[in-house]
Design a protein around this motif. Structure first.
Motif, PDB file in Angstrom:
ATOM      1  N   LEU A 118       0.821  -1.205   0.000  1.00  0.00           N
ATOM      2  CA  LEU A 118       0.000   0.000   0.000  1.00  0.00           C
ATOM      3  C   LEU A 118       0.854   1.253   0.000  1.00  0.00           C
ATOM      4  O   LEU A 118       1.792   1.391   0.772  1.00  0.00           O
ATOM      5  N   MET A 119       0.518   2.192  -0.869  1.00  0.00           N
ATOM      6  CA  MET A 119       1.175   3.490  -0.893  1.00  0.00           C
ATOM      7  C   MET A 119       0.109   4.557  -0.696  1.00  0.00           C
ATOM      8  O   MET A 119      -0.686   4.818  -1.584  1.00  0.00           O
ATOM      9  N   ILE A 120       0.065   5.125   0.488  1.00  0.00           N
ATOM     10  CA  ILE A 120      -0.916   6.159   0.774  1.00  0.00           C
ATOM     11  C   ILE A 120      -0.407   7.491   0.246  1.00  0.00           C
ATOM     12  O   ILE A 120       0.683   7.943   0.603  1.00  0.00           O
ATOM     13  N   ALA A 121      -1.172   8.103  -0.645  1.00  0.00           N
ATOM     14  CA  ALA A 121      -0.849   9.429  -1.149  1.00  0.00           C
ATOM     15  C   ALA A 121      -1.932  10.391  -0.675  1.00  0.00           C
ATOM     16  O   ALA A 121      -2.996   9.973  -0.219  1.00  0.00           O
ATOM     17  N   ARG A 122      -1.640  11.662  -0.768  1.00  0.00           N
ATOM     18  CA  ARG A 122      -2.611  12.649  -0.334  1.00  0.00           C
ATOM     19  C   ARG A 122      -2.565  13.850  -1.272  1.00  0.00           C
ATOM     20  O   ARG A 122      -1.557  14.113  -1.920  1.00  0.00           O
ATOM     21  N   GLN A 123      -3.667  14.564  -1.344  1.00  0.00           N
ATOM     22  CA  GLN A 123      -3.677  15.844  -2.039  1.00  0.00           C
ATOM     23  C   GLN A 123      -4.571  16.788  -1.254  1.00  0.00           C
ATOM     24  O   GLN A 123      -5.651  16.409  -0.798  1.00  0.00           O
ATOM     25  N   ALA A 124      -4.095  18.008  -1.080  1.00  0.00           N
ATOM     26  CA  ALA A 124      -4.855  18.982  -0.310  1.00  0.00           C
ATOM     27  C   ALA A 124      -6.066  19.475  -1.099  1.00  0.00           C
ATOM     28  O   ALA A 124      -6.025  19.605  -2.319  1.00  0.00           O
ATOM     29  N   VAL A 125      -7.147  19.736  -0.384  1.00  0.00           N
ATOM     30  CA  VAL A 125      -8.315  20.433  -0.926  1.00  0.00           C
ATOM     31  C   VAL A 125      -8.288  21.824  -0.305  1.00  0.00           C
ATOM     32  O   VAL A 125      -8.269  21.963   0.922  1.00  0.00           O
ATOM     33  N   LEU A 126      -8.248  22.848  -1.152  1.00  0.00           N
ATOM     34  CA  LEU A 126      -8.057  24.216  -0.678  1.00  0.00           C
ATOM     35  C   LEU A 126      -9.343  25.022  -0.790  1.00  0.00           C
ATOM     36  O   LEU A 126     -10.172  24.779  -1.671  1.00  0.00           O
ATOM     37  N   PHE A 144      -8.485  23.135   3.326  1.00  0.00           N
ATOM     38  CA  PHE A 144      -9.816  22.761   3.809  1.00  0.00           C
ATOM     39  C   PHE A 144      -9.815  21.315   4.276  1.00  0.00           C
ATOM     40  O   PHE A 144     -10.461  20.962   5.259  1.00  0.00           O
ATOM     41  N   GLY A 145      -9.096  20.464   3.567  1.00  0.00           N
ATOM     42  CA  GLY A 145      -9.026  19.048   3.916  1.00  0.00           C
ATOM     43  C   GLY A 145      -8.028  18.331   3.039  1.00  0.00           C
ATOM     44  O   GLY A 145      -7.257  18.950   2.306  1.00  0.00           O
ATOM     45  N   TYR A 146      -8.030  17.004   3.124  1.00  0.00           N
ATOM     46  CA  TYR A 146      -7.115  16.177   2.337  1.00  0.00           C
ATOM     47  C   TYR A 146      -7.879  15.022   1.713  1.00  0.00           C
ATOM     48  O   TYR A 146      -8.754  14.435   2.345  1.00  0.00           O
ATOM     49  N   GLU A 147      -7.522  14.697   0.491  1.00  0.00           N
ATOM     50  CA  GLU A 147      -7.986  13.453  -0.107  1.00  0.00           C
ATOM     51  C   GLU A 147      -6.901  12.411   0.080  1.00  0.00           C
ATOM     52  O   GLU A 147      -5.735  12.642  -0.266  1.00  0.00           O
ATOM     53  N   LEU A 148      -7.269  11.286   0.656  1.00  0.00           N
ATOM     54  CA  LEU A 148      -6.345  10.155   0.801  1.00  0.00           C
ATOM     55  C   LEU A 148      -6.696   9.118  -0.248  1.00  0.00           C
ATOM     56  O   LEU A 148      -7.869   8.823  -0.481  1.00  0.00           O
TER      57      LEU A 148
END
Length: 417
Positions: free
Chosen positions: A19-27, A34-38
């Protein structure tokens, strides 16, 4: 590199790639987080299963500080329809969680009404739902009232039709709109003009270089402090910097008296604070303050990304490196976006700083013992599978170690805001 699924998860989890957990910010419209998408970048988007979703949720729950999933930021998690029918979501507190629901395949449209019942049950439990812009088509009109968020993909939706989608969404739902895959300033401005207030995309962390931009007085004081620490100046000289800079001294005392530092009695003397911290921790603290002291109209999300990088690198370096090198890894991470934050090339951004050789080598040349940690941290953001695998192998780190540190870093950054 094994990541163990929960006991009741489908055994197919163990057969997937690590598993490789990546994230991208929601602005938001102020370009603050505002949050993060995992999401799981070890599985192609069209190959997500209930088992791979369970693995992602299990890692998020077991490896991260609980504050990450119960904190102030909203967490977006991709789900399959099979995931909604499983028991994995029973483990998750729904308050700050948004489930991203994919559209059905062309051959499955007759199941829209059948799936509606499950979606209604999920929302009654407190989860919010996000759909992509296909939910605006007539086929999905019964789903639309359940939408808390609708994502509009700017890589697919043409600029000439964007207004139509926005108007349709605003007329038929009360959902917040998210423009995703924002790659240019023009796309961002066009979406803002139409009333979109949430955004995702790599444009927000790209440097906008403005030659010769001046450093503000507060930042100049931090730079001076960093250089004094690196020169191992006397406690008296360092104390004088704080005496001349009220905002700097306020931040120091606020930090050292915080619950995370663990002092039993309040510290009110700058000299006492400096002696308690020591030069290594003072250097690390000043680097963190430099990152979060944003000049002009620099993007708040960039500072948050840098803080997460620094903490992630520090946690991973602590597995194999000496304490001082772990501190240096933190500094590399928080300074890795200094060019973006100051609006000058990295060489110019670092020219005013007296940094350790291994820090400069990693930032300027991508070499030295800390460079692989930086490459790994960036790969966790972008989902660069090849770099992730190469850096993890170089550092002899497992996916479980990396994912746990990554989620802990996100929780730590969240606690700073």
């Amino acid at each position: 590199m094994n990541t163990h699924p929960p006991d009741n998860a489908n055994t197919a989890v163990t057969q997937t790639a690590p598993l490789m957990i990546a994230r991208q910010a929601v602005l938001d419209q102020h370009r603050a987080v505002f949050g993060y998408e995992l999401f799981d970048r070890s599985v192609a988007p069209h190959r997500h299963t209930a088992a791979s979703d369970a693995q992602l949720l299990f890692n998020a729950l077991s490896a991260a500080d609980s504050e990450f999933l119960s904190g102030k930021k909203t967490i977006f998690i991709n789900c399959t329809h099979d995931t909604l029918a499983g028991g994995h979501l029973d483990l998750v507190t729904p308050d700050n969680v948004v489930l991203e629901i994919p559209p059905l395949g062309v051959t499955e449209l007759e199941q829209i009404q059948t799936r509606l019942v499950r979606l209604q049950e999920i929302t009654k439990r407190g989860f919010r739902l996000a759909f992509d812009y296909s939910a605006l088509t007539r086929s999905y009109e019964t789903w639309l009232p359940l939408a808390s968020f609708i994502k509009i993909d700017l890589a697919v939706v043409k600029p000439s039709t964007l207004a139509s989608y926005v108007n349709l969404a605003q007329a038929r739902s009360s959902a917040q709109l998210i423009a995703e895959k924002v790659e240019t300033a023009e796309q961002y401005e066009a979406a803002c003009a139409l009333g979109i207030r949430l955004f995702q995309g790599y444009w927000f962390s790209k440097p906008v270089l403005i030659q010769g931009q001046k450093i503000r007085p507060a930042q100049a004081a931090i730079l001076h402090l960093i250089n004094l620490v690196r020169q191992q100046a006397s406690t008296h000289e360092i104390e004088e910097v704080f005496k001349r800079n009220p905002s700097l001294s306020f931040n120091l005392l606020k930090f050292i008296n915080s619950a995370s530092f663990g002092m039993r009695t309040e510290v009110t003397s700058f000299k006492h604070a400096v002696m308690l911290l020591g030069l290594n921790r003072l250097f690390k603290w000043a680097a963190l303050l430099m990152t979060t002291s944003q000049p002009g109209d620099a993007l708040p999300a960039v500072g948050t990304t840098a803080v997460v990088r620094g903490r992630l690198m520090e946690l991973l370096a602590a597995e194999t490196l000496a304490a001082e090198d772990s501190d240096h890894a933190f500094v590399v991470g928080v300074f890795s976006l200094l060019d973006t934050m100051l609006g000058v090339p990295m060489q110019a951004a670092l020219s005013a700083l007296n940094l350790p050789d291994n820090v400069s080598a990693a930032l300027l040349e991508n070499t030295g013992p800390l460079a692989a940690y930086l490459r790994l941290a960036v790969a966790c953001e972008t989902g660069d599978d090849a770099t992730f695998a190469e850096a993890a192998a170089t550092l002899n780190l497992s996916s479980k170690q990396i994912n746990g540190a990554h989620l802990d870093a996100l929780a730590w950054a969240e606690a700073l805001t």
